[in-house]
Design an enzyme around this catalytic site. Structure first.
Site, short mmCIF file in Angstrom:
data_model
loop_
_atom_site.label_atom_id
_atom_site.label_comp_id
_atom_site.label_asym_id
_atom_site.label_seq_id
_atom_site.Cartn_x
_atom_site.Cartn_y
_atom_site.Cartn_z
CG ASP A 131 -2.10 0.96 1.02
OD1 ASP A 131 -2.34 1.38 -0.11
OD2 ASP A 131 -2.75 1.31 2.02
CB CYS A 186 -20.29 -9.34 -8.87
SG CYS A 186 -18.98 -8.66 -7.84
CB CYS A 192 -21.09 -2.91 -2.93
SG CYS A 192 -20.97 -3.41 -4.67
CB CYS A 196 -22.10 3.47 -1.69
SG CYS A 196 -21.04 4.92 -1.53
CB CYS A 212 -14.91 7.35 -1.68
SG CYS A 212 -14.54 5.93 -0.63
CB CYS A 239 -16.24 4.18 4.58
SG CYS A 239 -17.87 3.59 4.10
#
Ligand code: B12
Ligand code: SF4
Ligand code: SF4
Length: 315
Positions: A131, A186, A192, A196, A212, A239
């Site tokens: 990351d 999916c 999702c 959101c 976001c 989140c």
């Protein structure tokens, strides 16, 4: 020889406590156009590193010159949510509830890199990333066979869900590559996208960072847009909503067997009032070794103000 060496590298990754591991080459990822368009549309918001790194993300052979392979590993960070909010606390996303993961994962990745150097010869090179850096981690993980990219853009492992980090070691060791993960599980699900709060998943597999809550509470250096504030609830860092609703997490997310990632894991809720008078030294002492360091005291004060306003409005 390549297959045996790959087997030994994978066995080492699992022995070190990673949960899954695969290997792929450094040819350009197939969805480079998605990244180009995302940047062109301004969806990277103020994450200036995304356009800066684009050339290397689109051609991973440029990331660590000389490397020809990447060993991609995942590390589960799931834990059950504890009790509900007490009306005076703000919620922190699961991945960030303890000591900064860059260090603990980095240490084990270095051990994996040492193993790779040990099975190679004097010309072998290895470099670790987690990351940080210009690595298209989800694309490489999908191509290394570790899962599919869901409509929420998360890499999903059909046996474990999506609550895990992706880490990688680039090397020139001639390792056998894995087959890409071929399926998309999916189907017709859109949970999702529907869940959101800010409608940040603007189309399947595209998250507009400007909307976001994860971006707004962690990466953004600006105030929260007025029209989004009331949608952010009591979330003060990151989140998890588009993952919490995913059936693959509902069915398969389990806490990891080993606990090395979970140092000081007590940060699910942070008390809001403390931030009103908190100064840098106190923030550093309390949160300096946690991911909350990224927004810093200034960013956390902003996040807390939004959460407090939302709590007042719901009373
Ligand atoms: C920038 C970034 C963010 C931004 C933007 C998120 C986004 N979706 O782009 C913000 C700050 C919003 C963010 C939030 C989060 N992030 Co983040 N983030 C990153 C980072 C640094 C780059 C991601 C990126 O390249 N974005 C650009 C867009 C265009 O790329 P993408 O969404 O990944 O899409 C690519 C693929 O999906 C592919 N693609 C598109 N369509 C299709 C179709 C098919 C069939 C396939 C196969 C591929 C494909 O094309 C795209 C271009 O390569 C990575 C680390 C890294 N070095 O890669 C972590 C990373 C993606 N984040 C991570 C995490 C944990 C999070 C959060 C869960 C944190 C939190 N709890 O708040 C949220 C999740 C929000 C979400 N739904 O994405 C993990 C994800 C692990 C996983 N299982 O997938 C990563 C990999 C970090 C890590 N090393 O573990 N993040
Ligand atoms: S992390 Fe939250 S705000 Fe961002 S896309 Fe997922 S549900 Fe939406
Ligand atoms: S919630 Fe449904 S659509 Fe979204 S990632 Fe999970 S399975 Fe895919």
């Amino acid at each position: 020889m390549a297959t045996d060496t790959a087997g030994s590298v994978k066995a080492k990754a699992l022995e070190l406590g990673f949960d899954s591991v695969g290997i792929t080459d450094l040819s350009p990822p197939p969805h480079g156009d998605v990244l180009r368009q995302w940047i062109a549309d301004g969806m990277a918001a103020n994450m200036g590193y995304m356009p800066r790194q684009a050339k290397r993300r689109l051609d991973p052979s440029l990331i660590f010159p000389g490397a020809t392979r990447v060993v991609v590993a995942t590390k589960n960070y799931f834990l059950e949510d504890g009790g509900p909010a007490n009306g005076q606390a703000g919620k922190v996303a699961r991945y960030a509830r303890g000591k900064d993961y860059h260090h603990s994962i980095g240490e084990r990745l270095s051990e994996l890199a040492d193993h790779i150097l040990g099975v190679g010869d004097d010309s072998t090179i290895a470099r670790t990333y987690v990351d940080a850096g210009p690595v298209p981690e989800r694309e490489l993980a999908q191509r290394a066979g570790l899962g599919w990219i869901g409509k929420n853009t998360m890499l999903i492992d059909p046996k474990a869900g999506s609550f895990f980090f992706i880490a990688s070691v680039f090397t020139n060791l001639d390792l056998a590559v894995d087959a890409p993960f071929a399926l998309d599980h999916c189907g017709s699900c859109r949970r999702c996208i529907e869940a959101c709060p800010t409608q940040a998943i603007v189309s399947e597999r595209v998250v507009d960072a400007r909307l976001c809550i994860s971006y707004l509470t962690i990466e953004s250096k600006e105030g929260h847009p007025a029209e989004l504030q009331s949608l952010m609830g009591d979330l003060v860092f990151g989140c998890d909503i588009c993952q919490d609703v995913c059936p693959w997490n509902v069915k398969f997310a389990e806490p990891p067997q080993n606990q090395w990632l979970r140092q000081n894991y007590g940060l699910e809720w942070v008390e809001l009032e403390q931030f009103a008078t908190m100064e840098e030294a106190a923030f550093d002492q309390k949160y300096g070794t946690t991911p909350l360091e990224r927004p810093g005291l200034k960013g956390m004060k902003r996040n807390v103000e939004t959460a407090k306003k939302n709590q007042r409005d719901t009373k």
